[in-house]
Design an enzyme around this catalytic site. Structure first.
Site, short mmCIF file in Angstrom:
data_model
loop_
_atom_site.label_atom_id
_atom_site.label_comp_id
_atom_site.label_asym_id
_atom_site.label_seq_id
_atom_site.Cartn_x
_atom_site.Cartn_y
_atom_site.Cartn_z
N GLU A 175 13.64 62.24 63.33
CA GLU A 175 12.78 63.24 62.69
C GLU A 175 12.91 63.17 61.17
O GLU A 175 11.95 63.43 60.44
CB GLU A 175 13.14 64.64 63.19
CG GLU A 175 12.77 64.81 64.62
CD GLU A 175 12.48 66.24 65.05
OE1 GLU A 175 12.62 67.16 64.22
OE2 GLU A 175 12.12 66.42 66.22
N CYS A 186 8.04 64.75 77.72
CA CYS A 186 9.43 65.02 77.34
C CYS A 186 10.37 64.60 78.47
O CYS A 186 10.25 65.10 79.60
CB CYS A 186 9.57 66.51 77.07
SG CYS A 186 11.24 67.01 76.67
N ASP A 214 5.35 68.45 75.45
CA ASP A 214 6.69 68.06 75.03
C ASP A 214 7.39 69.28 74.43
O ASP A 214 6.75 70.28 74.11
CB ASP A 214 6.59 66.94 73.98
CG ASP A 214 7.94 66.49 73.46
OD1 ASP A 214 8.88 66.38 74.28
OD2 ASP A 214 8.09 66.27 72.25
N SER A 215 8.70 69.14 74.25
CA SER A 215 9.46 70.20 73.59
C SER A 215 9.08 70.32 72.12
O SER A 215 9.38 71.33 71.49
CB SER A 215 10.95 69.90 73.71
OG SER A 215 11.21 68.61 73.17
N TYR A 244 15.01 70.95 73.39
CA TYR A 244 15.30 71.31 74.77
C TYR A 244 16.55 70.57 75.26
O TYR A 244 17.18 70.98 76.21
CB TYR A 244 14.13 70.93 75.67
CG TYR A 244 12.94 71.88 75.68
CD1 TYR A 244 12.71 72.78 74.64
CD2 TYR A 244 12.04 71.86 76.74
CE1 TYR A 244 11.60 73.63 74.66
CE2 TYR A 244 10.94 72.70 76.78
CZ TYR A 244 10.72 73.58 75.74
OH TYR A 244 9.62 74.42 75.77
N GLY A 245 16.83 69.44 74.61
CA GLY A 245 17.87 68.52 75.09
C GLY A 245 19.27 69.10 75.15
O GLY A 245 20.17 68.50 75.73
N CYS A 266 14.04 59.01 75.59
CA CYS A 266 13.79 60.20 74.78
C CYS A 266 12.56 59.93 73.93
O CYS A 266 12.38 58.82 73.42
CB CYS A 266 15.01 60.47 73.89
SG CYS A 266 14.75 61.79 72.70
N THR A 267 11.72 60.95 73.79
CA THR A 267 10.46 60.79 73.05
C THR A 267 10.63 60.18 71.66
O THR A 267 9.73 59.52 71.16
CB THR A 267 9.81 62.18 72.86
OG1 THR A 267 10.82 63.09 72.41
CG2 THR A 267 9.19 62.66 74.13
N HIS A 268 11.77 60.46 71.03
CA HIS A 268 11.95 60.04 69.64
C HIS A 268 12.36 58.57 69.48
O HIS A 268 12.23 58.01 68.41
CB HIS A 268 13.03 60.90 68.98
CG HIS A 268 12.62 62.31 68.76
ND1 HIS A 268 12.14 63.10 69.78
CD2 HIS A 268 12.60 63.07 67.64
CE1 HIS A 268 11.86 64.31 69.29
NE2 HIS A 268 12.13 64.31 68.01
N1 DGL Z 1 11.54 65.57 73.79
C1 DGL Z 1 12.95 65.48 74.07
C2 DGL Z 1 13.17 64.35 75.10
O1 DGL Z 1 12.37 63.44 75.26
C3 DGL Z 1 13.77 65.23 72.82
C4 DGL Z 1 13.83 66.42 71.90
C5 DGL Z 1 14.49 67.63 72.53
O2 DGL Z 1 15.72 67.64 72.73
O3 DGL Z 1 13.79 68.58 72.82
O4 DGL Z 1 14.16 64.38 75.79
#
Ligand code: DGL
Length: 269
Positions: A156, A76, A13-14, A45-46, A188-190
């Protein structure tokens, strides 16, 4: 002992958010060894370009291949959206699972009215990856994607049940609810961390958590390739990150739902 089966699953993941996928994998496949890489030095990364994400992703994949992984999980959404194909080309026959393919499938089996909403980062939404993955299977489905960038830092921060997060979710959900969606992909992971709050703000809408469906897809792919580990009662979990920022452990353990024993810092590139 079959060596191939003992090799770890590589998850990346990022940053720290992909640990929601690791958590789902630990529950679904409790005998599998896992190596995780989170690019905490270069997250998010987004908001980055495709070219940059492709370069970073190639470095991560090289790192995981050095750990002799038997399968890769792109946890990710942003990486899956813009670099998923490249990863598959790089690793050839190795199973590569990603949150977008799994999330799209789950959304299609959940919806009754074929109106699907997606909330994700800006890069994921701009790539149109979810809509393409859904339309490959059902060209008639209506897909409404909404960039919901502010929810990443709120998750976060741990503001999982905070008024500010609630109002932000409400605002992002307005156009999707106006379109009559009955299914919402947490793209999105979060976002799985915000599930209870998102559900409260989306009455009658079914939420698709791609972490769970990705873990199911991993189980299927390992079984199909005769790579399932059924003989490993004390699995090895290793966490590699490119930076260990303040509060990393607290945030990571919240995502993972348990303590993180082996965290190591490595620099890529
Ligand atoms: N892991 C990214 C996603 O699932 C979210 C965090 C990021 O922007 O890197 O898109």
């Amino acid at each position: 002992m079959n060596h191939s089966k003992q090799r770890p699953i590589g998850v990346f993941d990022s940053g720290v958010g992909g640990l929601t996928n690791v958590r789902a994998l630990m529950e679904r496949l409790p005998m599998e060894n896992i190596v995780y890489f989170g690019d905490t030095a270069r997250v998010p990364y987004g908001t980055k370009s495709r070219a940059t994400i492709e370069t970073f992703t190639a470095q991560i994949v090289d790192f995981l291949l050095e750990h002799d992984v038997k399968a890769l999980v792109i946890a990710c959404n942003t990486i899956a959206a813009v670099a998923g194909q490249k990863v598959r080309q790089t690793v050839g026959n190795m199973p590569v699972l990603d949150v977008i393919t799994a999330g799209a499938e789950a959304a299609l089996s959940t919806t009754h009215n074929n109106r699907i909403g997606v909330i994700a980062t800006n890069t994921t939404v701009n790539s149109n990856a979810y809509a393409r993955a859904i339309h490959r299977q059902n060209p008639d489905a209506l897909v409404r994607s909404q960039a919901a960038a502010l929810l990443v830092p709120l998750a976060e921060e741990g503001w999982l049940d905070h008024e500010v997060t609630r109002l932000t979710v409400r605002e992002y959900m307005k156009p999707l609810l106006a379109d009559g969606i009955d299914t919402l992909v947490l793209g999105c992971t979060h976002f799985p961390l915000l599930k209870p709050l998102i559900q409260q703000e989306s009455a009658g809408v079914k939420l698709v958590d791609s972490a769970v469906t990705t873990a199911d897809a991993v189980a299927k792919a390992l079984a199909a390739n005769d790579l399932l580990n059924a003989d490993n009662p004390a699995p090895d979990y290793r966490f590699y990150v490119s930076d260990i920022p303040l509060r990393f452990r607290t945030i990571g353990e919240r995502f993972l739902g348990r303590s993180m024993e082996q965290i190591e810092m490595v620099s890529l590139g």
